[in-house]
Write a protein that holds these residues in place. Structure first.
Motif, mmCIF file in Angstrom:
data_model
loop_
_atom_site.group_PDB
_atom_site.id
_atom_site.type_symbol
_atom_site.label_atom_id
_atom_site.label_comp_id
_atom_site.label_asym_id
_atom_site.label_seq_id
_atom_site.Cartn_x
_atom_site.Cartn_y
_atom_site.Cartn_z
ATOM 1 N N GLY A 217 0.799 -1.138 0.245
ATOM 2 C CA GLY A 217 -0.026 -0.002 -0.037
ATOM 3 C C GLY A 217 0.801 1.146 0.050
ATOM 4 O O GLY A 217 0.583 2.223 -0.608
ATOM 5 N N GLN B 117 0.635 4.110 -3.125
ATOM 6 C CA GLN B 117 0.418 5.412 -2.672
ATOM 7 C C GLN B 117 1.540 6.324 -3.353
ATOM 8 O O GLN B 117 1.122 7.370 -3.853
ATOM 9 C CB GLN B 117 0.295 5.573 -0.906
ATOM 10 C CG GLN B 117 -0.921 5.030 -0.331
ATOM 11 C CD GLN B 117 -1.243 5.241 1.061
ATOM 12 O OE1 GLN B 117 -1.134 6.641 1.265
ATOM 13 N NE2 GLN B 117 -1.083 4.218 1.751
ATOM 14 N N GLU C 31 1.158 6.477 -7.033
ATOM 15 C CA GLU C 31 -0.018 7.092 -7.586
ATOM 16 C C GLU C 31 0.373 8.567 -7.382
ATOM 17 O O GLU C 31 -0.138 9.087 -8.573
ATOM 18 C CB GLU C 31 -1.276 6.594 -6.473
ATOM 19 C CG GLU C 31 -2.357 7.117 -7.051
ATOM 20 C CD GLU C 31 -3.211 6.914 -5.881
ATOM 21 O OE1 GLU C 31 -4.626 7.340 -6.213
ATOM 22 O OE2 GLU C 31 -3.337 6.021 -5.068
ATOM 23 N N ARG C 32 0.839 9.175 -6.521
ATOM 24 C CA ARG C 32 1.158 10.617 -6.314
ATOM 25 C C ARG C 32 2.357 10.787 -7.531
ATOM 26 O O ARG C 32 2.266 12.028 -8.192
ATOM 27 C CB ARG C 32 1.691 10.860 -5.065
ATOM 28 C CG ARG C 32 0.482 10.886 -4.164
ATOM 29 C CD ARG C 32 -0.514 12.167 -4.360
ATOM 30 N NE ARG C 32 0.327 13.282 -4.037
ATOM 31 C CZ ARG C 32 0.378 13.773 -2.841
ATOM 32 N NH1 ARG C 32 -0.037 12.946 -1.699
ATOM 33 N NH2 ARG C 32 1.038 15.014 -2.713
ATOM 34 N N VAL D 65 4.185 9.591 3.186
ATOM 35 C CA VAL D 65 3.344 8.257 3.061
ATOM 36 C C VAL D 65 3.646 7.374 4.147
ATOM 37 O O VAL D 65 2.808 6.823 4.976
ATOM 38 C CB VAL D 65 3.530 7.551 1.867
ATOM 39 C CG1 VAL D 65 3.159 6.160 1.809
ATOM 40 C CG2 VAL D 65 3.020 8.353 0.685
ATOM 41 N N LYS E 208 2.000 8.612 7.372
ATOM 42 C CA LYS E 208 0.396 8.487 7.316
ATOM 43 C C LYS E 208 0.159 6.927 7.761
ATOM 44 O O LYS E 208 -0.768 6.841 8.404
ATOM 45 C CB LYS E 208 -0.007 8.674 5.998
ATOM 46 C CG LYS E 208 -1.598 8.200 5.652
ATOM 47 C CD LYS E 208 -1.871 8.632 4.408
ATOM 48 C CE LYS E 208 -3.258 8.525 3.973
ATOM 49 N NZ LYS E 208 -3.937 8.498 2.505
#
Length: 366
Positions: free
Chosen positions: A49, A53, A56-57, A128, A131
């Motif tokens: 994940g 993430q 994806e950015r 990330v 997070k």
């Protein structure tokens, strides 16, 4: 030692002691290493994940998307990022870890990742990771455990940035040095070319374009040098001064083209018969001079006879020579002007003979 026989750390002189010093500057301690290692299972659990993430950015940034280029490259980068993130929590940040970080920097620099893009990527990775921590420790964000983990991650990322930028800087320095060397090589080649061209131009400025012999300016330069050498080493020096008989009449009756052809022939024959040490010159018009170092009058006569013989056997348009040969040394020497005037006077004695009866005449000085 050859560069290919060294690790990147060795090339950049990053020793074990240097690694520890860098950690001290960042206050990155054994406790931080232990904290990161302790939380590795957490990040191992969410690694897919985290990577998803992150990219994806990343691919939303046009510059980065263009650098990645295709799906296969993206998959390779995702796999490399997965390994890197897990290495952050290995708890071992030794020479091998440093070399891996340096390689990352080298690869990023080679593919054209600018410092601004790299810093932005590290900033995104940190967000990330934090997070993920927030998600795991929801409601406990102010706990000492969370703060210590976030601080350890920050320190290690700063440690990695140092290493990556070392490779950026080293690569830039290497490129600058290579560019400087290329410029230096170009400058050296240009200097050589300019020197060659200058010599060629100087040579041309001293040569008679029609005959290929030296011109009057060069004649006096060479004569001064040879007189000085003869005086210094107490050697004989001969000078032959000759004029073409019937040349004016040839120009008047057949034109300057034919006259020029004869002058070219004189130059060609003279250069063919002269020795390496001899110097042939066109003094002006149809007058020529031969500077003959280490040559007495009789030897000079032998040389001029060879020139005459070759010229007679050529298409000479009936032209002949009037020659005067004078010498000085090894015991007595005269000034240059007197030397030339004496040879000229001897030539005119031969010229007087040719007016009575056409032909080749040579008068030797006494």
């Amino acid at each position: 030692m050859e560069q290919l026989e060294q690790t990147l750390a060795e090339q950049l002189q990053i020793t074990k002691r240097e690694i520890e010093k860098r950690k001290e500057l960042l206050d990155f301690t054994a406790d931080d290493e232990a904290i990161l290692l302790y939380h590795k299972p957490l990040f191992n659990k969410y690694i897919d994940g985290i990577v998803a993430q992150f990219y994806e950015r990343q691919i939303q940034v046009t510059e980065i998307s263009l650098l990645i280029g295709d799906a296969e490259t993206l998959r390779r980068l995702q796999s490399a990022m997965r390994r890197y993130i897990l290495e952050l929590f290995d708890g071992h940040y030794d020479e091998e870890y440093v070399n891996r970080r340096l390689r990352i920097g080298k690869v990023h620099q080679r593919i054209g990742v600018s410092p601004k893009l790299y810093i932005a990527a590290v900033h995104l990775l940190r967000k990330v990771l934090l997070k993920t921590i927030t998600m795991q420790f929801f409601g406990k964000e102010e706990s000492q455990e969370v703060k210590s983990l976030e601080q350890a991650i920050n320190k290690l990322l700063m440690f990695d940035i140092q290493l990556v930028f070392d490779t950026y800087i080293a690569s830039l320095i290497s490129e600058v040095n290579m560019a400087k060397e290329e410029v230096a090589d170009y400058a050296r080649n240009l200097e050589d070319e300019v020197a060659t061209r200058t010599r060629q131009l100087e040579e041309l400025s001293l040569k008679d374009a029609l005959t290929g012999l030296y011109n009057q300016r060069a004649f006096y330069d060479h004569l001064r040098r040879e007189v000085a050498n003869s005086e210094r080493y107490q050697e004989v020096l001969s000078l032959c001064y000759f004029d073409l008989n019937g040349f004016k009449n040839l120009n008047d009756t057949e034109g300057h083209v034919e006259g020029d052809a004869v002058l070219e022939l004189v130059g060609k024959v003279t250069m063919a018969e002269l020795r390496d040490t001899d110097i042939g010159c066109r003094y002006g018009g149809d007058e020529f001079c031969l500077i003959l170092p280490k040559t007495n009058p009789d030897e000079a006569r032998v040389l001029t006879d060879r020139i005459i013989k070759t010229f007679e056997a050529s298409e000479n348009k009936g032209i002949s020579f009037s020659l005067g040969i004078t010498s000085m040394g090894p015991d007595e020497f005269m000034d240059i002007d007197s030397f030339v005037k004496h040879a000229d006077a001897l030539m005119y004695k031969s010229k007087a003979k040719s007016r009575k009866k056409p032909g080749f005449y040579t008068t030797l000085g006494t």
